[in-house]
Design a protein around this motif. Structure first.
Motif, PDB file in Angstrom:
ATOM      1  N   TYR A 181      70.593  -7.172  68.108  1.00  0.00           N
ATOM      2  CA  TYR A 181      71.886  -6.791  68.670  1.00  0.00           C
ATOM      3  C   TYR A 181      72.430  -7.850  69.629  1.00  0.00           C
ATOM      4  O   TYR A 181      73.611  -8.206  69.580  1.00  0.00           O
ATOM      5  N   SER A 182      71.577  -8.375  70.488  1.00  0.00           N
ATOM      6  CA  SER A 182      72.049  -9.256  71.558  1.00  0.00           C
ATOM      7  C   SER A 182      72.659 -10.555  71.043  1.00  0.00           C
ATOM      8  O   SER A 182      73.573 -11.102  71.672  1.00  0.00           O
ATOM      9  N   VAL A 183      72.154 -11.057  69.920  1.00  0.00           N
ATOM     10  CA  VAL A 183      72.656 -12.346  69.433  1.00  0.00           C
ATOM     11  C   VAL A 183      73.516 -12.249  68.182  1.00  0.00           C
ATOM     12  O   VAL A 183      74.210 -13.207  67.841  1.00  0.00           O
ATOM     13  N   GLU A 184      73.493 -11.079  67.507  1.00  0.00           N
ATOM     14  CA  GLU A 184      74.210 -10.994  66.234  1.00  0.00           C
ATOM     15  C   GLU A 184      75.306  -9.935  66.195  1.00  0.00           C
ATOM     16  O   GLU A 184      76.232 -10.048  65.388  1.00  0.00           O
ATOM     17  N   SER A 185      75.230  -8.926  67.036  1.00  0.00           N
ATOM     18  CA  SER A 185      76.233  -7.871  67.001  1.00  0.00           C
ATOM     19  C   SER A 185      77.554  -8.346  67.581  1.00  0.00           C
ATOM     20  O   SER A 185      77.597  -9.159  68.521  1.00  0.00           O
ATOM     21  N   ALA A 186      78.650  -7.802  67.044  1.00  0.00           N
ATOM     22  CA  ALA A 186      79.988  -8.108  67.575  1.00  0.00           C
ATOM     23  C   ALA A 186      80.357  -7.170  68.718  1.00  0.00           C
ATOM     24  O   ALA A 186      81.373  -7.374  69.390  1.00  0.00           O
ATOM     25  N   ALA A 187      79.541  -6.154  68.993  1.00  0.00           N
ATOM     26  CA  ALA A 187      79.900  -5.125  69.968  1.00  0.00           C
ATOM     27  C   ALA A 187      79.874  -5.587  71.423  1.00  0.00           C
ATOM     28  O   ALA A 187      80.775  -5.260  72.198  1.00  0.00           O
ATOM     29  N   PRO A 188      78.846  -6.340  71.886  1.00  0.00           N
ATOM     30  CA  PRO A 188      78.779  -6.657  73.323  1.00  0.00           C
ATOM     31  C   PRO A 188      79.595  -7.877  73.723  1.00  0.00           C
ATOM     32  O   PRO A 188      79.922  -8.744  72.899  1.00  0.00           O
ATOM     33  N   ASN A 189      79.903  -7.933  75.022  1.00  0.00           N
ATOM     34  CA  ASN A 189      80.477  -9.144  75.605  1.00  0.00           C
ATOM     35  C   ASN A 189      79.358 -10.150  75.856  1.00  0.00           C
ATOM     36  O   ASN A 189      78.228  -9.782  76.199  1.00  0.00           O
ATOM     37  N   ARG A 190      79.687 -11.418  75.725  1.00  0.00           N
ATOM     38  CA  ARG A 190      78.779 -12.489  76.139  1.00  0.00           C
ATOM     39  C   ARG A 190      79.593 -13.409  77.042  1.00  0.00           C
ATOM     40  O   ARG A 190      80.524 -14.073  76.593  1.00  0.00           O
ATOM     41  N   LEU A 191      79.238 -13.405  78.323  1.00  0.00           N
ATOM     42  CA  LEU A 191      80.013 -14.091  79.342  1.00  0.00           C
ATOM     43  C   LEU A 191      79.175 -15.168  80.022  1.00  0.00           C
ATOM     44  O   LEU A 191      77.960 -15.022  80.159  1.00  0.00           O
ATOM     45  N   ALA A 192      79.824 -16.221  80.483  1.00  0.00           N
ATOM     46  CA  ALA A 192      79.124 -17.266  81.216  1.00  0.00           C
ATOM     47  C   ALA A 192      78.578 -16.688  82.512  1.00  0.00           C
ATOM     48  O   ALA A 192      79.255 -15.919  83.210  1.00  0.00           O
ATOM     49  N   PHE A 193      77.352 -17.051  82.840  1.00  0.00           N
ATOM     50  CA  PHE A 193      76.715 -16.563  84.051  1.00  0.00           C
ATOM     51  C   PHE A 193      77.438 -17.059  85.295  1.00  0.00           C
ATOM     52  O   PHE A 193      77.772 -18.237  85.413  1.00  0.00           O
ATOM     53  N   ASP A 194      77.676 -16.143  86.217  1.00  0.00           N
ATOM     54  CA  ASP A 194      78.214 -16.465  87.535  1.00  0.00           C
ATOM     55  C   ASP A 194      77.521 -15.531  88.517  1.00  0.00           C
ATOM     56  O   ASP A 194      77.528 -14.314  88.331  1.00  0.00           O
TER      57      ASP A 194
END
Length: 302
Positions: free
Chosen positions: A212-225
């Protein structure tokens, strides 16, 4: 990182194992049965096959370097010997989740607490709290990487100086990095696995979340801040709505050490503001993937 004792932990206390003041025990190797060893073997083989090409190379190399590729629950002393030679860390057996301050003390002294007991065969895909496989397979391989090992050490030292009221902020940082962190994959082909690799322990130890974490379209993936993460709620009951993506373990070292030491010397400005929801995307975010939100629950962020 622990918040409170659980029913499972109380069960372990009642099992007659001698628990020291720092919550450590001697690994009770005689208590592992054939089923425990079979579960370890099955989970190890399944996850290593699944993580090929999805997890960062430092994790794959670390798991092999410290001797987790055995068909039985590993001997903690043997793992510690290899880990000490690599980065000066060792693992200590514990009955389960430990209090926050004791956990920080262990990290600050380059000791990583590992729950001794194994999940049951009917819990291969989901377990509510950390067991031996999550702690040992999920967390310990990256401690063979010098930069990551120093980052966790720095986190422990910095966390010891933080006020109790700032513990939720520490928990968010640990959750979104050490437990559920992703990192940029500089060598990724266009469109391949969203251009990220897994390093977080909660992901690498889970079949479902590894995919899920690398292939699903569901989650946001944002640059770390750092400030953004400290102000963001998370999920403990489902896959994550948002993953924060680091550039390198050097960036993680800066955040887990000097970064939180500086930000939480006076935690009031961060505590006083309302935290963001787990799935929020802000105008100030660097967005690698904006999630479709499919399957998200409307409430339950912590």
């Amino acid at each position: 990182m622990a918040i409170a004792a659980t029913a499972k932990l109380q069960e372990q206390f009642d099992a007659g194992l001698e628990t020291r003041a720092d919550f450590t025990i001697d690994q009770p190797r005689e208590r592992y049965g054939a089923v425990d060893h079979a579960v370890w073997d099955q989970l190890y083989r399944r996850q290593m096959a699944l993580l090929d090409g999805r997890a960062c190379e430092a994790f794959i190399e670390g798991a092999q370097r410290i001797g987790l590729n055995v068909a039985h629950v590993p001997d903690f002393d043997a793992v510690s010997e290899r880990l000490m030679a690599a980065t000066g860390w060792r693992i200590v057996a514990v009955p389960g989740l430990v209090p926050d301050r004791i956990f920080f003390e262990h990290l600050a002294n380059r000791r990583f607490p590992v729950t001794w007991w194994m999940r049951r065969p009917d819990q291969l895909d989901y377990l509510q709290e950390p067991d031996c496989f999550h702690d040992l397979f999920g967390h310990v391989p990256l401690l063979a990487d010098p930069v990551f090992a120093d980052a966790i050490h720095a986190y422990g030292r910095a966390a010891l100086a933080v006020e109790d009221r700032a513990l939720p902020l520490l928990a968010r940082l640990y959750w979104y990095t050490v437990e559920f962190g992703l990192m940029r994959d500089a060598d990724a082909k266009p469109g391949a696995a969203q251009g990220v690799k897994i390093y977080g322990a909660g992901i690498v130890s889970s079949k479902g979340e590894s995919l899920y974490s690398v292939e699903s379209a569901a989650p946001n993936r944002l640059a770390f801040d750092l400030d953004r993460v400290l102000r963001t709620r998370y999920r403990i009951d489902t896959f994550q709505k948002t993953y924060f993506v680091i550039d390198s373990f050097a960036q993680l070292f800066d955040a887990l050490g000097a970064g939180i030491a500086a930000r939480l010397a006076d935690p009031e400005p961060l505590i006083a503001v309302e935290p963001h929801g787990a799935g929020d995307v802000l105008a100030s975010d660097t967005v690698y993937t904006r999630g479709t939100r499919e399957g998200w629950l409307a409430d339950g962020d912590v």
